[in-house]
Design a protein around this motif. Structure first.
Motif, short mmCIF file in Angstrom:
data_model
loop_
_atom_site.label_atom_id
_atom_site.label_comp_id
_atom_site.label_asym_id
_atom_site.label_seq_id
_atom_site.Cartn_x
_atom_site.Cartn_y
_atom_site.Cartn_z
N ALA A 386 0.83 -1.21 0.00
CA ALA A 386 0.00 0.00 0.00
C ALA A 386 0.86 1.26 0.00
O ALA A 386 0.52 2.27 -0.64
CB ALA A 386 -0.92 0.00 1.22
N GLU A 387 1.99 1.21 0.70
CA GLU A 387 2.89 2.36 0.73
C GLU A 387 3.46 2.67 -0.65
O GLU A 387 3.80 3.82 -0.95
CB GLU A 387 4.05 2.09 1.70
N VAL A 395 -7.51 4.85 -6.22
CA VAL A 395 -7.71 3.99 -5.05
C VAL A 395 -9.18 4.08 -4.65
O VAL A 395 -9.77 5.17 -4.71
CB VAL A 395 -6.80 4.45 -3.88
N PRO A 396 -9.81 2.99 -4.24
CA PRO A 396 -11.20 3.08 -3.79
C PRO A 396 -11.37 4.06 -2.63
O PRO A 396 -10.40 4.41 -1.94
CB PRO A 396 -11.51 1.65 -3.35
N THR A 397 -12.58 4.49 -2.44
CA THR A 397 -12.94 5.33 -1.30
C THR A 397 -13.75 4.49 -0.32
O THR A 397 -14.66 3.77 -0.74
CB THR A 397 -13.77 6.55 -1.75
N HIS A 429 -4.79 -2.02 -2.64
CA HIS A 429 -5.56 -0.81 -2.91
C HIS A 429 -6.70 -0.65 -1.89
O HIS A 429 -6.94 0.44 -1.38
CB HIS A 429 -6.15 -0.85 -4.33
N ILE A 430 -7.38 -1.76 -1.62
CA ILE A 430 -8.48 -1.69 -0.65
C ILE A 430 -7.94 -1.42 0.74
O ILE A 430 -8.51 -0.64 1.50
CB ILE A 430 -9.31 -2.99 -0.70
N ASN A 436 -6.93 5.14 4.65
CA ASN A 436 -7.39 6.50 4.39
C ASN A 436 -8.68 6.79 5.16
O ASN A 436 -8.86 7.87 5.73
CB ASN A 436 -7.63 6.70 2.90
N ALA A 437 -9.59 5.80 5.18
CA ALA A 437 -10.90 6.01 5.81
C ALA A 437 -10.77 6.31 7.30
O ALA A 437 -11.42 7.22 7.81
CB ALA A 437 -11.78 4.78 5.59
N ILE A 438 -9.93 5.53 8.01
CA ILE A 438 -9.82 5.78 9.45
C ILE A 438 -9.14 7.12 9.71
O ILE A 438 -9.44 7.79 10.71
CB ILE A 438 -9.10 4.63 10.19
#
Length: 563
Positions: A386-387, A395-397, A429-430, A436-438
């Protein structure tokens, strides 16, 4: 002679005791005990968000961990001056008139409704909604105004109302209810008068709507409109509450003998883990301390001049003295942080578990070795990949609401979601989308505080995620656009509890001075990367768009929709 104190920290899965030198905060010994019934998922049903714990898990853990730190440290028991307990919350427990947890009495030993209702139990969503509707319509003062204006299903009254309606036997047998931090403190002390027992200001103010404006707990007239049991219960609860720098009582002869201590040891008033963790991390005015584990708790302290009677919308309470006496303690948090990533790990591990179990090529020992290897390495490998994904790559949201939303604006009915998936979306990616979400969920909390006029000058991270994941912490620094220091101590909540114990024991005059002497040092600092901050701001807009679809109560501008 040197003085020592014990901090006892009850987490979701285990309890940890630390024995601390009050002169410098040095940890002489620590010990952890995992809850064996909880580990076996007894009394829980995840399909209906029911999470209960047996008090024996906590009682046994208390005895094991304190005995072990006393033995390991080889400290003279007479030099151990105090104990303070912090716990999760709101995690209420029904008790009898004699203060015995109901699950320890005949007929209730295996009844989930007689257990401790864990903080993450969301069976009381309907009851929370009812409390919120009544608070603005009953004709009296809105008793939710100092808990952000929205009462949560994670909290005291909603949980008790749910149990009262669901289980007549428990309702009839439960003389009163104690928050987890209060129960464990009560069990240790000599004086067993429930009416005069010193309840935690932290627990009462943040979760039970206790406030000086209405002379304590919500009025009987309000509670009666919810259920007659709640109105009757109020008389068996409390009027006054106490901060954790105060003495709840002396250690009883029974527990002194069981723990290897003396009856001169004082037991401080209990508290919640996030608040004690903030103290352990040397919280100061306008400093946001993020306790990052399965969920997060975000703690601030503000002066009376800055916060006063201002109502900060959508948080988990503002309580006089809940963190540091003399300051208003403010709490927010996310219902899932590490839990979101743990869910993804479990999802990806499912094929491995199933296929390994059915394999005829491997023996059982080999299967177990492979399971452990995959489990240990999965998040590490996802992080590495991911890095490598540039911010310019699609990237998905994702939303972080997999266990509902705590703040801003509590709503345990909302669900997580993922958008912008394509055939090119791979597991890393997920994973990046979930990280990102947290972090975006964290940003919404910071934004709410600042929108409400509460200044945040610095951020401190504590807990397992803060210390173990540089990837998450650097992402968070970029999303918040603020530097983040990480506390060195693995046990900041237990250390904070020890600091309270040192003040209650009379070793220090106040929490601020004790915290400066005993609190954790810092091991690292993450600073925002300017070239990435703007990129994350654009990704945050996509998070906002998805949020508004998943929860129509969230309004965003036309410009944001047009991106």
């Amino acid at each position: 002679m040197k003085n020592y104190v014990i901090g006892l920290d009850y987490g979701t899965d285990s309890v940890r005791a630390v024995l601390i030198d009050t002169e410098n905060g040095q940890e002489l010994a620590s010990n952890v005990s995992h809850y064996k019934r909880w580990k076996n998922k007894q009394y829980c049903d995840a399909s209906i968000n029911q999470f209960r714990q047996h008090p024996l898990d906590h009682i046994e853990g208390l005895e094991i961990t304190i005995q072990n730190v006393v033995k390991e440290s080889k400290v003279d028991p007479a030099a151990i001056k105090g104990i303070c307990i912090d716990t999760t919350g709101s995690s209420p427990v029904p008790v009898t008139k004699d203060g015995i947890p109901l699950a320890l009495t005949k007929g209730f030993e295996e009844n989930p409704n007689a257990m401790m209702v864990l903080w993450k139990d969301h069976t009381a969503i309907n009851e929370a909604n009812e409390i919120n509707e009544l608070a603005v319509s009953w004709g009296g003062e809105n008793v939710t105004k100092y808990v952000g204006g929205i009462y949560s299903s994670e909290w005291f009254w909603a949980k008790i109302l749910h149990i009262a309606r669901e289980d007549e036997a428990v309702r009839n047998a439960a003389h009163t209810w104690l928050e987890h931090c209060d129960l464990m403190t009560y069990l240790l002390i000599e004086d067993k008068d429930l009416k005069t027992f010193k309840r935690s200001r932290c627990a009462a103010g943040h979760k039970a709507m206790w406030h000086q404006d209405w002379n304590g707990l919500p009025p009987v007239e309000f509670l009666e409109k919810l259920h007659p049991y709640l109105a009757a219960l109020r008389g068996n609860l409390y009027d006054e509450t106490y901060t954790s720098d105060l003495v709840a009582g002396k250690l009883s002869k029974e527990w002194a003998d069981r723990l290897g201590l003396t009856t001169d040891t004082v037991v401080a008033v209990g508290t919640f883990d996030a608040h004690s963790g903030a103290v352990g991390a040397k919280i100061g005015e306008n400093t946001l301390v993020r306790v990052m584990g399965t969920s997060t708790c975000d703690i601030l302290v503000g002066s009376y001049d800055e916060v006063g009677t201002k109502n900060v919308r959508g948080i988990c309470g503002q309580v006089d003295g809940s963190v540091i006496p003399g300051y208003i303690g403010l709490e927010a948090g996310q219902s899932a942080f590490g839990d979101l990533l743990a869910w993804y790990k479990e999802l990806l591990m499912w094929p491995t578990e199933q296929l390994l179990g059915a394999s005829s090529i491997l023996n059982e020992a080999q299967k177990e070795q492979l399971r452990e290897e995959f489990s240990d390495k999965l998040i590490i490998e996802l992080t590495k990949e991911a890095e490598k994904i540039p911010l310019s790559e699609s990237v998905p949201t994702a939303l972080d609401w997999i266990n509902g939303r705590r703040t801003p604006d509590a709503n345990q009915e909302v669900k997580s979601a993922i958008s912008n998936l394509s055939l090119g979306s791979k597991a890393p990616h997920i994973f990046k989308a979930l990280v990102n979400a947290i972090c975006f969920g964290s940003k919404k909390i910071v934004d709410r505080f600042e929108e409400e006029g509460v200044k945040i000058d610095s951020v401190i991270g504590i807990g397992g995620v803060a210390r173990k994941s540089p990837f998450i912490m650097q992402t968070l620094a970029n999303v918040l656009n603020k530097p983040i220091k990480v506390a060195l101590s693995d046990q900041a909540p237990a250390l904070g509890a020890a600091i309270y114990a040192a003040v209650a024991s009379g070793i220090y005059p106040n929490v601020i001075e004790a915290s400066q002497k005993m609190g954790s040092r810092f091991e690292s600092e993450y600073t925002p990367e300017p070239e990435k901050v703007s990129a994350y701001n654009k990704l945050l807009l996509a998070y906002d768009q998805l949020s508004s679809y998943a929860d129509p109560s969230i309004k965003i501008t036309e410009n944001e929709f047009s991106l």
